[in-house]
Design an enzyme around this catalytic site. Structure first.
Site, mmCIF file in Angstrom:
data_model
loop_
_atom_site.group_PDB
_atom_site.id
_atom_site.type_symbol
_atom_site.label_atom_id
_atom_site.label_comp_id
_atom_site.label_asym_id
_atom_site.label_seq_id
_atom_site.Cartn_x
_atom_site.Cartn_y
_atom_site.Cartn_z
ATOM 1 N N GLY A 193 -11.613 13.639 -7.169
ATOM 2 C CA GLY A 193 -10.183 13.931 -7.108
ATOM 3 C C GLY A 193 -9.534 13.588 -5.787
ATOM 4 N N GLU A 194 -10.317 13.497 -4.718
ATOM 5 C CA GLU A 194 -9.750 13.214 -3.400
ATOM 6 C C GLU A 194 -9.363 11.748 -3.284
ATOM 7 O OE1 GLU A 194 -12.314 14.575 -0.302
ATOM 8 O OE2 GLU A 194 -12.957 16.327 -1.463
ATOM 9 N N SER A 195 -8.229 11.498 -2.645
ATOM 10 C CA SER A 195 -7.696 10.135 -2.565
ATOM 11 C C SER A 195 -8.633 9.206 -1.790
ATOM 12 C CB SER A 195 -6.312 10.145 -1.910
ATOM 13 O OG SER A 195 -6.389 10.709 -0.604
#
Length: 1123
Positions: A595-597
């Site tokens: 989920g982290e960019s």
């Protein structure tokens, strides 16, 4: 039908053979002339019915009759004046007038129909063959004329007749001997015309519809029946070179017909399935059934010859199988059944070319439909189960599934899944037996029977050596030198299966703790001692059952090693010639996108680099691939997230991707195609890990086709049982349980017999592969069905047993198994003997066996006086048990004699091998006696100990190796002592009478054997460990309590035996103090334990040593006093 020929042998008996030949030839010509003349008359007669053709008229050329009538009459005048043989005549001359009538748009349906009948008659008389003059032109004219037939429609009935006759003539053309002169283009034209007639017949009568479909079916069979001959007849070697495009050059289409037209026809049929697939959901099942039936016929006739033609094979591997995957999930039982029949034919003929396609069909169709929890209807389940059973009846199917799929780390465990499905489906859960239960039982027993048939009745197969990985080697690069030689591929697939099992265990460890999971794989040599990125990446890529969330977190980590693993992981994908969205779908299916960019960026960078490396056609650089991939992820979220109210339009998407391709725009059509694909089919960034058998989607199919080009060759099994032991070990338990449950619930004798056949096959396999535990389980299960071991409440138990067909069949089966495979039964003999005793009690044993039992029972008291029936039966069997023990101990004589003969007759190497075999048999013998030493009956128990002593001390002439003796102490002697000690403490005296006497006897036996073997055992490097075991047991026996009190007998016996043992060891030079500095472990160990038993023994055995120790102690005390 055939050409009129002279009968063979006429020349030998006629006086004037030459004149006779001329006469018959004349008759031949005359008969054919009459036939054509009658056909001319028939056409003219029908034409004269119409006013247009009946009268005379004058034109500018002063013609009095129409050209069609003139040509027919002209032919009539010539036919009887021809001088040449018919095959020397130009067929165009006598066919052209009829063909003109067929092509004329002035003739009505009745006239055209009669002309077609005339041409049909000429073709079916076999007047034409490949040797006929100008036959190629004639056949082309016939096809051109009939396929361009024109006529005036006067009424629907006559139109249907003409359409029917068109089909008849075209089919006759293809069945004619002269059909080989037709070109590929003409054959395609014939097929297209017939198909148009079939399509047109849809609005006509029922008869025309059925007949037209039947004829095009025959046409397909006729065309594809030539495929096996195509290599020699049609120049396939040149035809099949080139690219995989289905369309052929015009020059090839004009050549004599062969593979090119077959490819075109087969491609058309596959396209027909494609068109059905894109119809509405509620389409009519008639069209796909029709197309599938034609395809099935083509495959049946083409057979194994299809693999010789790459373009045809490519259509089956891709277009056809892709459609079969879709129609396999059809709600129509007819379509599903036809689809399964096609796959069965494809497996039979082309399985070596369809490895991954077959895996996909079983995973995504059969295994999904055959289980109700995936939403399939009962009809779908039944058809899928029928198809599976059909496959199981092919003897090598399950073996090949196991070797090619279960033993491949990149494939599913199809054999395990199918056998598990059959076992579960045969179980009737809270319901009576149904057709589906019996169907699954048939499939299960078909698999078991196949294994049994592969076993040679004359020999018992030896157990295969276990697989071990001694050192690290890249598991994804394991190769086989020869996939056709069992000596190579059998160890190869067993090694792969071992690796696959270990990877699954490693995946389970990884899911609980990634670090420990990788350490476990390093310990099993599946990963190197020092981890490298490639090996970890391949573990993630090829291991099933990994938690995709953990894999995604690992790959997205910023650690340098994790980044390297990520790039190696991306390198395992094949994106060659693949659309960007398809490649992205496949990539993201293998893990959950973090989920982290920053993690997303790292993942997409690795993906884009790999994609651009393999498919740089439109994209200018890898940055363009990265930006477009990001854009697709954003579009996917926008279109399929319910929280996004305002959706991105196609124009917005195209505008967002301007100037990303190295400063230029990507083609609008390319972006539109990507937009439509994402909108219609979501990219799942959260893979569903709960679906065991996922549906086949377009991206997965493209990936499958890429993998099929690189997968290992398909292994074709032979008639030997190379892998049956491994397979049977996986399915034996569920199989016995399933067959037993069905046997228990069944009421019909035919079902009884089916189950009995299964039981006998299981017994045969278990015995021949030395699976004693499985055979024991089977015997126990069968003995329950005999009802002999159940408490009987019937007033007449004999009559009840006689009326119970199931019990009688089970009893016969028990004794059949005992007679055939008794050498491999272990614990099961107890149940068998109980059955025999119950039959004796019921008076159902044969006279000879009953008299033996009666003689035994005379030696014992009658049952009663508080004794239970079980104890009475057990006591009645005691003399037989003692005789059996005597036989076992007496076999030592045979072993001794055998060893002596081997030493005298054989060479040194052969004698050593024989001694090794004798040692193994001796070890099995004493292990068997060990079990009887624990019997509840005192006499049997003590007699077994005496027999054991005889077998241990009477083998001096056999030369038992030291290794066997050490095993004997661990597995027999020490085990007997420990088990008897446990029995004395844990069971009541009622169960084991006079157990104290047995303990005394066992301890004496133990001491005697040890002293007998002391000279040999003392030379063994592990003697110290063995001696520790002796001392430990004596110490335990010294402390044993019987009925809460210490045993006086053992209190006296143990020190006495220990003292004698120590004296012998002293005299033999085994127990001496070799060092006074405390470095002698045997000496120190001995007195440490002896002093716990009886401290006075040391001074009794070593009085001198005791005097020296006292003298030293006295000197030390004096020195201390002076100090």
């Amino acid at each position: 039908m055939g050409r009129l020929k002279m009968q063979p042998g006429i020349n030998a008996i006629e006086e004037e053979p030459e004149d006779n030949e001329n006469t018959i030839s004349e008759r031949d010509k005359a008969a054919l002339g009459c036939m054509i003349n009658s056909e001319i008359g028939a056409v003219l007669a029908v034409m004269r019915r119409n006013v247009r053709w009946g009268g005379r008229y004058t034109s500018a050329d002063d013609q009095l009759e129409h050209t069609l009538i003139q040509s027919l009459k002209s032919l009539r005048r010539k036919i009887f004046s021809w001088q040449h043989e018919w095959h020397m005549m130009n067929p165009v001359v006598y066919l052209q007038p009829f063909l003109d009538v067929i092509q004329s748009d002035e003739t009505g349906a009745p006239i055209t129909g009669v002309a077609l009948s005339s041409v049909y008659k000429i073709l079916t008389l076999d007047v034409l063959d490949q040797n006929t003059v100008n036959v190629e032109v004639a056949m082309h004219l016939v096809v051109d004329a009939v396929t361009s037939c024109r006529f005036e429609v006067t009424d629907p009935a006559s139109e249907e007749v003409v359409l029917m006759k068109i089909l008849q003539v075209l089919l006759a053309c293809m069945k004619s001997k002269a059909s080989v002169m037709l070109s590929n283009q003409h054959v395609c034209t014939v097929f297209n015309t017939c198909f148009r007639v079939v399509h047109q017949a849809g609005t006509k009568g029922e008869l025309l519809q059925r007949m037209s479909r039947h004829m095009i079916h025959e046409l397909v069979r006729c065309i594809f029946s030539h495929l096996p001959e195509a290599v020699g007849s049609f120049g396939v070697t040149q035809l099949d070179n080139g690219n995989d495009n289905v369309s052929y050059d015009l020059s090839l289409m004009t050549e004599p017909y062969g593979v090119p037209c077959m490819v075109q026809i087969f491609h058309f049929l596959c396209q027909l399935l494609n068109s059905v697939e894109h119809m509405a959901i509620d389409y009519d099942e008639d069209l796909p059934l029709y197309a599938l039936g034609l395809i099935n016929s083509a495959i049946e006739l083409g057979g194994t010859a299809i693999r010789l033609h790459p373009r045809l094979l490519s259509l089956i591997q891709d277009d056809l199988f892709r459609n079969l995957m879709q129609f396999g999930l059809s709600t129509s039982p007819l379509i599903l059944s036809t689809t399964c029949s096609i796959v069965l034919n494809l497996y039979q003929h082309l399985r070596t070319e369809l490895k991954l396609q077959l895996e996909a069909f079983f995973s995504c169709v059969i295994l999904r439909l055959a289980q109700s929890r995936y939403g399939a209807s009962y009809q779908q389940q039944e058809v899928a189960m029928e198809a599976l059973v059909d496959f199981c009846r092919l003897k090598f199917f399950m073996v090949e599934m196991y070797a090619n799929l279960d033993c491949d780390i990149t494939c599913s465990n199809i054999f395990e899944e199918l056998s598990s499905l059959l076992s579960k489906s045969a179980f009737p859960v809270n319901c009576p037996l149904s057709a589906t239960h019996l169907l699954a039982l048939d499939g299960l027993i078909a698999v078991i029977k196949g294994m049994a048939e592969r076993i040679s009745n004359a020999s018992v197969s030896s157990e295969l050596a276990p697989v071990n990985l001694e050192e690290y080697a890249p598991f994804w690069m394991v190769k086989c030198d020869d996939y056709t030689d069992p000596d190579h591929w059998v160890p190869f697939v067993r090694r792969r299966k071992y690796i696959k099992k270990r990877l699954v265990i490693g995946a389970d460890h990884f899911n609980r703790d990634p670090k420990k999971g990788l350490e476990f794989l390093q310990g099993t040599h599946l990963l190197p001692a020092k981890l490298d990125p490639e090996s970890v990446a391949c573990f993630f890529r090829y291991t099933a059952g990994l938690d995709k969330n953990l894999v995604g977190d690992f790959l997205g980590n910023h650690d340098e090693f994790c980044v390297q693993v990520l790039h190696e992981f991306a390198g395992t994908f094949d994106f060659q010639d693949m659309n960007l969205d398809t490649a992205l779908r496949l990539f993201l299916e293998t893990f959950r996108l973090p989920g982290e960019s920053q993690k997303i960026q790292r993942v997409l960078e690795a993906f884009s680099e790999r994609y651009y490396e393999q498919s740089p056609h439109i994209l200018a650089n890898k940055d363009a691939a990265l930006l477009l991939s990001y854009s697709l992820i954003m579009l996917n979220t926008d279109q399929h997230n319910v929280q996004v109210k305002k959706k991105m339009t196609e124009e917005d998407f195209i505008r967002n991707n301007r100037h990303i391709n190295g400063g230029n725009d990507l083609p609008r059509e390319f972006l539109s195609e990507l937009y439509d694909s994402i909108c219609k089919n979501e990219i799942r960034t959260i893979p569903d890990q709960s679906v065991a058998f996922p549906e086949m989607n377009p991206s997965r199919w493209i990936d499958l086709m890429h993998k099929s080009k690189k997968t290992a060759p398909f292994i074709v099994s032979d008639s030997n049982s190379h892998l049956d032991r491994d397979m049977f070990a996986l399915m034996s338990g569920p199989t016995i349980a399933a067959v037993s449950v069905v046997f228990d619930h069944a009421e019909r004798e035919d079902v009884f017999q089916t189950c009995i056949d299964g039981f006998l096959s299981v017994a045969k396999i278990s015995a021949c592969h030395c699976l004693e535990d499985v055979l024991d389980d089977l015997v126990v299960s069968l003995c329950k069905f005999t009802t002999l071991l159940n408490p009987s409440s019937a007033e007449e138990p004999v009559l009840a047993f006689g009326d119970d067909a199931k019990a009688r069949m089970a009893t016969i089966t028990v004794f059949t198994v005992a007679n055939r495979y008794g050498d491999f039964i272990r614990a099961g003999w107890r149940n068998i003997l109980d059955c025999i005793l119950k039959l004796h009690k019921l008076g159902l044993l044969p006279a000879r066996v009953a008299s033996d039992a009666a003689d035994d029972s005379e030696l014992l008291s009658e049952p009663g006086h508080g004794k239970s029936l079980t104890n009475s039966l057990s006591n009645a069997h005691m003399p037989a048990s003692i005789r059996a023990l005597d036989l076992m101990s007496g076999s030592i004589t045979c072993l001794t004699q055998w060893a002596q003969e081997a030493r005298e007759a054989a060479g040194e190497a052969e004698a050593a091998k024989t001694c090794q075999d004798i040692g193994e048999m001796w070890l099995r013998l004493v292990q068997g006696l060990r079990k009887v030493c624990l019997d509840q009956r005192e006499d049997v128990r003590n007699h077994a100990l005496l027999s054991l002593e005889m077998c241990l001390t009477g083998v001096d002439q056999v030369n038992i190796q030291h290794g066997f003796w050490l095993q004997c102490f661990d597995m027999v002697i020490f085990t007997v002592l420990d088990d008897l000690l446990e029995i004395s403490q844990g069971h009541s005296q009622k169960d084991f009478r006079n157990v104290e006497g047995t303990l005394v006897l066992a301890l004496k036996l133990f001491s005697k054997v040890f002293l007998h073997l002391l000279p040999e055992l003392s030379q063994v490097t592990t003697f110290c460990k063995l001696w520790l075991g002796v001392l430990t047991r004596m110490e335990k026996y010294m402390k044993v309590k019987i009925r809460g009190k210490k045993s006086e007998k053992l209190q006296e016996l143990v020190p006495e035996l220990l003292k004698n043992t120590l004296i012998v060891m002293k005299n033999k030079g085994v127990l001496v103090q070799r060092s006074a500095l405390g470095g002698d472990s045997l000496w120190e160990l001995t007195w440490l334990h002896v002093n716990n038993i009886s401290p006075s023994i040391q001074s009794e055995v070593f009085p001198d040593q005791d005097y020296e120790q006292k003298q030293e102690l006295s000197e030390e005390n004096e020195a201390g006093a002076q100090a």
